[in-house]
Structures are given as C-alpha cells and as structure tokens.
Design a protein around this motif. Structure first.
Motif, PDB file in Angstrom:
ATOM      1  N   ALA A 148       0.836  -1.207   0.000  1.00 51.80           N
ATOM      2  CA  ALA A 148       0.000   0.000   0.000  1.00 51.80           C
ATOM      3  C   ALA A 148       0.867   1.252   0.000  1.00 51.80           C
ATOM      4  O   ALA A 148       0.553   2.246  -0.676  1.00 51.80           O
ATOM      5  CB  ALA A 148      -0.929  -0.018   1.209  1.00 51.80           C
ATOM      6  N   HIS A 149       1.964   1.239   0.750  1.00 57.64           N
ATOM      7  CA  HIS A 149       2.885   2.389   0.738  1.00 57.64           C
ATOM      8  C   HIS A 149       3.500   2.577  -0.645  1.00 57.64           C
ATOM      9  O   HIS A 149       3.696   3.710  -1.100  1.00 57.64           O
ATOM     10  CB  HIS A 149       3.983   2.194   1.780  1.00 57.64           C
ATOM     11  N   LEU A 150       3.816   1.479  -1.329  1.00 58.45           N
ATOM     12  CA  LEU A 150       4.354   1.599  -2.689  1.00 58.45           C
ATOM     13  C   LEU A 150       3.352   2.279  -3.609  1.00 58.45           C
ATOM     14  O   LEU A 150       3.734   3.080  -4.464  1.00 58.45           O
ATOM     15  CB  LEU A 150       4.700   0.215  -3.251  1.00 58.45           C
ATOM     16  N   LYS A 151       2.079   1.965  -3.439  1.00 56.94           N
ATOM     17  CA  LYS A 151       1.050   2.592  -4.263  1.00 56.94           C
ATOM     18  C   LYS A 151       1.064   4.113  -4.095  1.00 56.94           C
ATOM     19  O   LYS A 151       0.680   4.842  -5.003  1.00 56.94           O
ATOM     20  CB  LYS A 151      -0.327   2.050  -3.877  1.00 56.94           C
ATOM     21  N   ARG A 152       1.489   4.579  -2.927  1.00 58.00           N
ATOM     22  CA  ARG A 152       1.515   6.009  -2.626  1.00 58.00           C
ATOM     23  C   ARG A 152       2.909   6.599  -2.822  1.00 58.00           C
ATOM     24  O   ARG A 152       3.158   7.735  -2.421  1.00 58.00           O
ATOM     25  CB  ARG A 152       1.039   6.216  -1.191  1.00 58.00           C
ATOM     26  N   ASN A 153       3.814   5.808  -3.422  1.00 57.47           N
ATOM     27  CA  ASN A 153       5.201   6.231  -3.656  1.00 57.47           C
ATOM     28  C   ASN A 153       5.936   6.564  -2.363  1.00 57.47           C
ATOM     29  O   ASN A 153       6.884   7.358  -2.361  1.00 57.47           O
ATOM     30  CB  ASN A 153       5.259   7.429  -4.617  1.00 57.47           C
ATOM     31  N   ALA A 154       5.516   5.948  -1.260  1.00 57.76           N
ATOM     32  CA  ALA A 154       6.174   6.137   0.033  1.00 57.76           C
ATOM     33  C   ALA A 154       7.204   5.025   0.200  1.00 57.76           C
ATOM     34  O   ALA A 154       7.000   4.065   0.953  1.00 57.76           O
ATOM     35  CB  ALA A 154       5.147   6.132   1.162  1.00 57.76           C
ATOM     36  N   TYR A 155       8.317   5.138  -0.515  1.00 57.10           N
ATOM     37  CA  TYR A 155       9.273   4.031  -0.602  1.00 57.10           C
ATOM     38  C   TYR A 155       9.994   3.771   0.719  1.00 57.10           C
ATOM     39  O   TYR A 155      10.283   2.608   1.046  1.00 57.10           O
ATOM     40  CB  TYR A 155      10.280   4.322  -1.717  1.00 57.10           C
TER      41      TYR A 155
END
Length: 284
Positions: A148-155
C-alpha cells in the motif's frame, strides 16, 4: 493506473498482497448445514471459487452456527470472490467477517488486500493497520501494508515494512521482491540487488522482479545486464512500459540509437508519463 502501476505495482503486488489462507470452520455442522457445505466452504486448492461460494452461502443461509463460525464463512467466501476478481462482493464479506469477529486479524488483512486492488489505498492502509494491532507478528500484513505504501510512492515506509515482514517470515518471497523495488528506487542498489537475487533464487520468476533488477543494473551502469533483465521481464509482460523504456535507455547509452528510440517510443505509446516515472526512480 499508469502502465508501470499496472504491471510493477500490479504484477509485483499480486505477489506481495496475496490473500491470507482461508480459515477452517472447526465447528460440527448442525441440522441446517451439511458436512459437504462445511467442507466446500473450508475449501482447498482443488475446490473452485464457485463451489466455495456455494458452500459458504449454504452454510450462512442455514443460520445454524456461532458468530465466529459465520465470520469464518464470510471470510472464506470473500477469498473465493477475490479469486474471481469480484472485489465488491469480497469487500462486503470481509467487512461482515470483521463485524462478527472484531478480533479477526486475517479478515482485516484480506479486507485490506481487496481495498488495495480497487484503488482504495487509504482504506487498505487502515485495514492492514487494524490487522497488525490485532497481531503484531503478522508478516504478510506487514508486506501488504508495504505494498500500500508503494502505491503512494512512500518508498521509505514500504522498505521499513518489508524489513519487518522479512524478519517475521524470511520465506515470504514476495517481500524480498517488494523490498528490492523499494530499495532500487531509493538508491540502495547493492542491497536491492541482493534482495532481487534472493527473490529469484526463491522462485519469484516474474516480470516485476526482473524489471526491478534491470532498474538496479541500469542505475549501476551495468547496461548489458540491464538489457538482459529487461528482455526477461518482457518475455513475461510484452507490453510492460517500464521495461521497454528502461531497455531503450540502456540501448541508447550503448550506442544503439535506433533500437533505443524504438523502445522508448513504444513505451510512451503505452504510458505517456513513463519518462516522468523514471525521473522519480532516479533515472533522468
């Protein structure tokens, strides 16, 4: 979704956000619910989603059971609907499972997966966080929250959750693949390469992992190795814009202007914003 999101953030996330296994209806069926329905609802790899749905529905409609038993049935039917990509019905079942049993971590995790696959990222994060409150040692839920964090570009946050998922469940190959991608974008290239290699050794033979390793090689200047990995990714997903674009850059840098321009043009026809994505990935 961009073409990158449609494959790397979908193909890879299909690996990462696998639904938790179904629970078993441990109770002895009563008069309104046959043993056959219980067995179908519990399911196995050999039971079709349609048969599971029918079994769970019959069990639920019979009305003979405990709240926890019905929660399990709704969770299992939600899994079957998810297997058919019918996420609207799956979400309804997972919500009902969590209503009937507010301590059902597995159902919260599965609800998060269904939300994630419908693009409801905030709701997905909330569901995964609830699952982790109930079970702080739930490795798959950490991997799913990372997705889910990847979906928000929160790498950064994704990498931290993958760290925890791998600590809790080192055999979770999807977490190695996911962390490879997060680290590749963040620039931790050697660590990312080790993660991708681990995922591939574990059997993650898919477009996403090869595409991630190709990005690492591209950023490290290993252009021939990058092309080889992009070729492997494209064998699995011939219209993967990120692989076409990355291979185009590598070819261009190796002096193959025609091949490079051809790949880049093909990638932009699939995803007009792919160049901007690569800038965000650290490849101007």
């Amino acid at each position: 979704m961009t073409a990158r999101a449609g494959v790397i953030k979908a193909v890879m996330l299909i690996l990462v956000v696998v639904l938790s296994g179904s629970s078993s209806l441990a109770q002895k069926p009563k008069k309104g619910s046959s043993l056959k329905n219980v067995e179908l609802c519990n399911g196995s790899d050999r039971v079709s989603p349609e048969a599971r749905i029918d079994g769970c529905t019959a069990f639920i409609d019979a009305g003979e059971g405990s709240a926890n038993g019905f929660a399990v049935a709704h969770n299992n039917r939600g899994n079957a609907y998810s297997a058919k990509a019918d996420y609207e019905r799956a979400i309804k079942d997972f919500v009902e499972a969590t209503r009937l049993n507010p301590n059902y971590a597995k159902a919260f995790n599965n609800l998060g997966v269904a939300y994630l696959r419908t693009g409801s990222h905030d709701l997905a994060l909330g569901a995964f966080e609830e699952a982790l409150k109930l079970n702080p040692n739930y490795g798959a839920a950490f991997a799913n929250r990372a997705a889910a964090h990847l979906k928000r570009n929160a790498y950064d946050r994704a990498a931290q959750d993958y760290d925890e998922a791998i600590r809790l469940d080192p055999k979770l190959e999807a977490a190695w693949s996911g962390r490879c991608w997060a680290r590749a974008v963040l620039g931790a290239l050697q660590a990312a390469l080790e993660d991708c290699d681990m995922a591939l050794r574990s059997g993650a033979n898919d477009a996403a992992t090869y595409d991630s390793r190709a990005l690492i090689n591209l950023k490290m200047g290993q252009l021939s190795a990058a092309i080889d990995d992009y070729n492997s990714a494209l064998r699995f997903a011939p219209k993967l814009a990120s692989a076409l674009y990355g291979r185009g850059i590598a070819r261009f840098k190796l002096g193959d202007r025609d091949g490079g321009n051809s790949d880049i043009s093909a990638a932009r026809r699939i995803d007009a914003g792919i160049g901007e994505d690569f800038v965000r990935y650290g490849v101007p």
